[in-house]
Scaffold this motif. Structure first.
Motif, PDB file in Angstrom:
ATOM      1  N   ARG A 146       0.839  -1.198   0.000  1.00 53.10           N
ATOM      2  CA  ARG A 146       0.000   0.000   0.000  1.00 53.10           C
ATOM      3  C   ARG A 146       0.880   1.257   0.000  1.00 53.10           C
ATOM      4  N   ALA A 147       1.989   1.213   0.725  1.00 53.07           N
ATOM      5  CA  ALA A 147       2.927   2.341   0.709  1.00 53.07           C
ATOM      6  C   ALA A 147       3.472   2.556  -0.694  1.00 53.07           C
ATOM      7  N   LEU A 148       3.839   1.471  -1.384  1.00 49.02           N
ATOM      8  CA  LEU A 148       4.314   1.587  -2.764  1.00 49.02           C
ATOM      9  C   LEU A 148       3.237   2.181  -3.666  1.00 49.02           C
ATOM     10  N   PHE A 149       1.995   1.768  -3.432  1.00 48.02           N
ATOM     11  CA  PHE A 149       0.891   2.261  -4.254  1.00 48.02           C
ATOM     12  C   PHE A 149       0.751   3.778  -4.147  1.00 48.02           C
ATOM     13  N   TRP A 150       0.848   4.312  -2.930  1.00 50.13           N
ATOM     14  CA  TRP A 150       0.707   5.754  -2.755  1.00 50.13           C
ATOM     15  C   TRP A 150       1.930   6.507  -3.259  1.00 50.13           C
ATOM     16  N   LEU A 151       3.109   5.909  -3.166  1.00 49.22           N
ATOM     17  CA  LEU A 151       4.280   6.534  -3.776  1.00 49.22           C
ATOM     18  C   LEU A 151       4.092   6.659  -5.281  1.00 49.22           C
ATOM     19  N   GLN A 152       3.584   5.601  -5.891  1.00 46.32           N
ATOM     20  CA  GLN A 152       3.350   5.634  -7.332  1.00 46.32           C
ATOM     21  C   GLN A 152       2.291   6.665  -7.685  1.00 46.32           C
ATOM     22  N   ALA A 153       1.247   6.785  -6.860  1.00 47.54           N
ATOM     23  CA  ALA A 153       0.190   7.763  -7.124  1.00 47.54           C
ATOM     24  C   ALA A 153       0.730   9.186  -7.081  1.00 47.54           C
ATOM     25  N   GLY A 154       1.708   9.445  -6.214  1.00 50.33           N
ATOM     26  CA  GLY A 154       2.310  10.761  -6.133  1.00 50.33           C
ATOM     27  C   GLY A 154       3.482  10.948  -7.070  1.00 50.33           C
ATOM     28  N   GLU A 155       3.773   9.945  -7.896  1.00 50.42           N
ATOM     29  CA  GLU A 155       4.902   9.982  -8.834  1.00 50.42           C
ATOM     30  C   GLU A 155       6.213  10.246  -8.094  1.00 50.42           C
ATOM     31  N   VAL A 156       6.337   9.648  -6.919  1.00 51.48           N
ATOM     32  CA  VAL A 156       7.541   9.773  -6.105  1.00 51.48           C
ATOM     33  C   VAL A 156       8.284   8.442  -6.127  1.00 51.48           C
ATOM     34  N   VAL A 157       9.595   8.513  -6.340  1.00 52.36           N
ATOM     35  CA  VAL A 157      10.451   7.328  -6.268  1.00 52.36           C
ATOM     36  C   VAL A 157      11.317   7.487  -5.024  1.00 52.36           C
ATOM     37  N   HIS A 158      11.177   6.598  -4.080  1.00 53.76           N
ATOM     38  CA  HIS A 158      11.853   6.714  -2.785  1.00 53.76           C
ATOM     39  C   HIS A 158      13.357   6.558  -2.907  1.00 53.76           C
ATOM     40  N   ARG A 159      13.805   5.520  -3.621  1.00 56.68           N
ATOM     41  CA  ARG A 159      15.211   5.228  -3.929  1.00 56.68           C
ATOM     42  C   ARG A 159      16.035   4.751  -2.733  1.00 56.68           C
ATOM     43  N   ASP A 160      15.415   4.570  -1.567  1.00 58.80           N
ATOM     44  CA  ASP A 160      16.193   4.104  -0.414  1.00 58.80           C
ATOM     45  C   ASP A 160      15.352   3.203   0.482  1.00 58.80           C
ATOM     46  N   ILE A 161      14.499   2.383  -0.118  1.00 60.87           N
ATOM     47  CA  ILE A 161      13.696   1.445   0.668  1.00 60.87           C
ATOM     48  C   ILE A 161      14.573   0.277   1.095  1.00 60.87           C
ATOM     49  N   ARG A 162      14.675   0.099   2.389  1.00 64.62           N
ATOM     50  CA  ARG A 162      15.506  -0.942   3.009  1.00 64.62           C
ATOM     51  C   ARG A 162      15.003  -1.137   4.439  1.00 64.62           C
ATOM     52  N   PRO A 163      15.506  -2.134   5.166  1.00 68.45           N
ATOM     53  CA  PRO A 163      14.999  -2.362   6.528  1.00 68.45           C
ATOM     54  C   PRO A 163      15.199  -1.194   7.478  1.00 68.45           C
ATOM     55  N   GLY A 164      16.093  -0.251   7.161  1.00 63.34           N
ATOM     56  CA  GLY A 164      16.269   0.911   8.022  1.00 63.34           C
ATOM     57  C   GLY A 164      15.275   2.018   7.782  1.00 63.34           C
ATOM     58  N   THR A 165      14.609   2.032   6.621  1.00 67.45           N
ATOM     59  CA  THR A 165      13.626   3.080   6.314  1.00 67.45           C
ATOM     60  C   THR A 165      12.196   2.537   6.275  1.00 67.45           C
ATOM     61  N   VAL A 166      12.036   1.243   6.478  1.00 66.08           N
ATOM     62  CA  VAL A 166      10.710   0.637   6.614  1.00 66.08           C
ATOM     63  C   VAL A 166      10.519   0.296   8.087  1.00 66.08           C
ATOM     64  N   ARG A 167       9.472   0.824   8.687  1.00 69.67           N
ATOM     65  CA  ARG A 167       9.237   0.640  10.114  1.00 69.67           C
ATOM     66  C   ARG A 167       8.037  -0.284  10.344  1.00 69.67           C
ATOM     67  N   SER A 218      13.278  -2.976  -4.513  1.00 69.63           N
ATOM     68  CA  SER A 218      13.761  -2.808  -3.138  1.00 69.63           C
ATOM     69  C   SER A 218      12.773  -3.380  -2.134  1.00 69.63           C
ATOM     70  N   ALA A 219      11.490  -3.060  -2.323  1.00 69.88           N
ATOM     71  CA  ALA A 219      10.474  -3.536  -1.392  1.00 69.88           C
ATOM     72  C   ALA A 219      10.345  -5.055  -1.433  1.00 69.88           C
ATOM     73  N   GLY A 220      10.555  -5.651  -2.615  1.00 67.05           N
ATOM     74  CA  GLY A 220      10.502  -7.111  -2.711  1.00 67.05           C
ATOM     75  C   GLY A 220      11.558  -7.761  -1.840  1.00 67.05           C
ATOM     76  N   LEU A 221      12.756  -7.198  -1.824  1.00 68.10           N
ATOM     77  CA  LEU A 221      13.810  -7.744  -0.973  1.00 68.10           C
ATOM     78  C   LEU A 221      13.487  -7.556   0.507  1.00 68.10           C
ATOM     79  N   VAL A 222      12.966  -6.372   0.857  1.00 70.30           N
ATOM     80  CA  VAL A 222      12.586  -6.122   2.247  1.00 70.30           C
ATOM     81  C   VAL A 222      11.514  -7.114   2.686  1.00 70.30           C
ATOM     82  N   LEU A 223      10.521  -7.331   1.816  1.00 67.55           N
ATOM     83  CA  LEU A 223       9.438  -8.245   2.160  1.00 67.55           C
ATOM     84  C   LEU A 223       9.953  -9.665   2.343  1.00 67.55           C
ATOM     85  N   PHE A 224      10.839 -10.087   1.454  1.00 67.79           N
ATOM     86  CA  PHE A 224      11.355 -11.443   1.556  1.00 67.79           C
ATOM     87  C   PHE A 224      12.090 -11.633   2.881  1.00 67.79           C
ATOM     88  N   GLN A 225      12.901 -10.664   3.265  1.00 68.71           N
ATOM     89  CA  GLN A 225      13.639 -10.790   4.524  1.00 68.71           C
ATOM     90  C   GLN A 225      12.683 -10.757   5.714  1.00 68.71           C
TER      91      GLN A 225
END
Length: 374
Positions: A146-167, A218-225
């Motif tokens: 859902r977070a990815l969905f809203w980023l896409q809706a705002g045309e924003v690319v985070h570029r740093d999705i990892r376990p330190g920026t996902v809470r 990036s989110a796929g790797l975070v989810l897998f871990q």
């Protein structure tokens, strides 16, 4: 600002409404260290609104290189720009899955951003103690998509999705993606931002243009871990075969190119059945405000005596160029070599030469036919 000082200032909300604040430090509240070493993220209390907030700013001058300070100001600008776009794309109320910008002061002398306090704790801290409970996993998966969905809706690319920026807030708050200091707008030229394995290969190699599906990798790797406990940062290949259900939900996420990966709406539909309604894109009404924002950013860069980084120009028209190949889908190498960008450029030049020769032959043939048959 030190632990005993108070700051009184005017600021703008994401909808460019003027407001005032009187910020006093709240040292009893712990905060995360920001991604950039020259940024300060401190907990404050606003005595005007009565709210607890986070204040993000550039540290006072301390002998750093001009280029490093310019990057710090750019990182603060990224946080503000992403917060404004997300607030407006969601009609002023960003979803709980994303950190929220309360306001900003875009003053070249002393800019800052005010954020709502983050929820939960970084995923890497959670996984350092325990795996997600069985009943938490579905909520984590849906919240991240859902977070990815809203980023896409705002045309924003985070570029740093990892376990330190996902809470993760195990008390019912769910997922929250924060840390937008590396964020940019979809469609601008890619820069070499982030590190492997979390950043996609195209992003690390600065090939093509930024795409919301860079964050899907990036989110796929975070989810897998998060769901398997597998240490993604250790390198190697993802053992997707051992988790067939998760592999089906991540189908295509690690495709060769961003254009071949599923969008956030498709991923969300796979796990939740449907994506929430939203306004597609942020629209032309943001163009004037974005122009002012870029003009202010340019003034700060000029004051710092540095040129803008590559890829910070206007968004070009037309489809993005194709990126170089990545590993085969289903088993992405986590720390493989970056694509040979120079080889891609040489191949592109060779292609242009061949195309020019072909066009010349076609023109010559057309002239010959005209001379012969009138």
């Amino acid at each position: 600002m030190n632990e005993h000082s108070a700051v009184e200032a005017a600021y703008l909300t994401p909808r460019r409404e003027s407001a005032r604040c009187r910020l006093v430090p709240a040292p009893d509240r712990a905060v995360d260290a920001p991604a950039h070493p020259l940024l300060d993220l401190v907990a404050v209390h606003d005595e005007v609104s009565g709210r607890d907030l986070l204040r993000l700013s550039v540290r006072p001058l301390g002998g750093e290189r001009v280029q490093d300070r310019a990057r710090a100001f750019a990182a603060l600008d990224n946080e503000i720009l992403a917060g404004v776009r997300l607030a407006r794309a969601s009609s002023g109320s960003p979803p709980v899955e994303l950190s929220r910008l309360v306001g900003y002061r875009d003053d070249p002398a002393e800019p800052f951003a005010l954020l709502e306090p983050y929820r939960g704790e970084p995923l890497d801290a959670v996984l350092g103690r325990r795996l997600l409970f069985e009943e938490e996993r579905a909520a984590f998966r849906e919240g991240l998509f859902r977070a990815l969905f809203w980023l896409q809706a705002g045309e924003v690319v985070h570029r740093d999705i990892r376990p330190g920026t996902v809470r993760w807030d195990g008390g019912g708050g769910g997922v929250q993606v924060c840390g937008f200091t590396s964020a940019t707008v979809a469609g601008v030229a890619r820069e070499s931002v982030g590190v492997g394995p979390w950043a996609s290969h195209e992003q690390r190699a600065a090939v093509g243009r930024c795409d919301p599906r860079d964050d899907v990798w990036s989110a796929g790797l975070v989810l897998f871990q998060a769901l398997t406990g597998h240490d993604v940062s250790g390198g190697g290949f993802l053992p997707l075969a051992g988790h067939p259900g998760l592999a089906a939900q991540l189908e295509g996420v690690f495709a060769r190119e961003a254009e071949e990966r599923p969008g956030a709406g498709e991923l969300l539909a796979r796990v939740a059945g449907a994506a929430p309604p939203h306004r597609t894109g942020v629209g032309d009404h943001l163009r004037q405000g974005r122009t002012r924002f870029r003009e202010n950013r340019e003034r700060k860069r000029l004051a710092a005596g540095t040129a803008p980084p590559d890829g910070d120009g206007p968004v070009p028209d037309g489809p993005p160029p194709r990126a170089s190949a990545a590993p085969s889908p289903g088993a992405p190498p986590l720390q493989g070599p970056a694509p040979d960008v120079e080889a891609v450029r040489r191949a592109g030049r060779s292609g242009y030469v061949g195309l020019a020769l072909l066009l010349a032959l076609m023109v010559a043939a057309s002239v010959a036919l005209f001379l012969r048959f009138g």
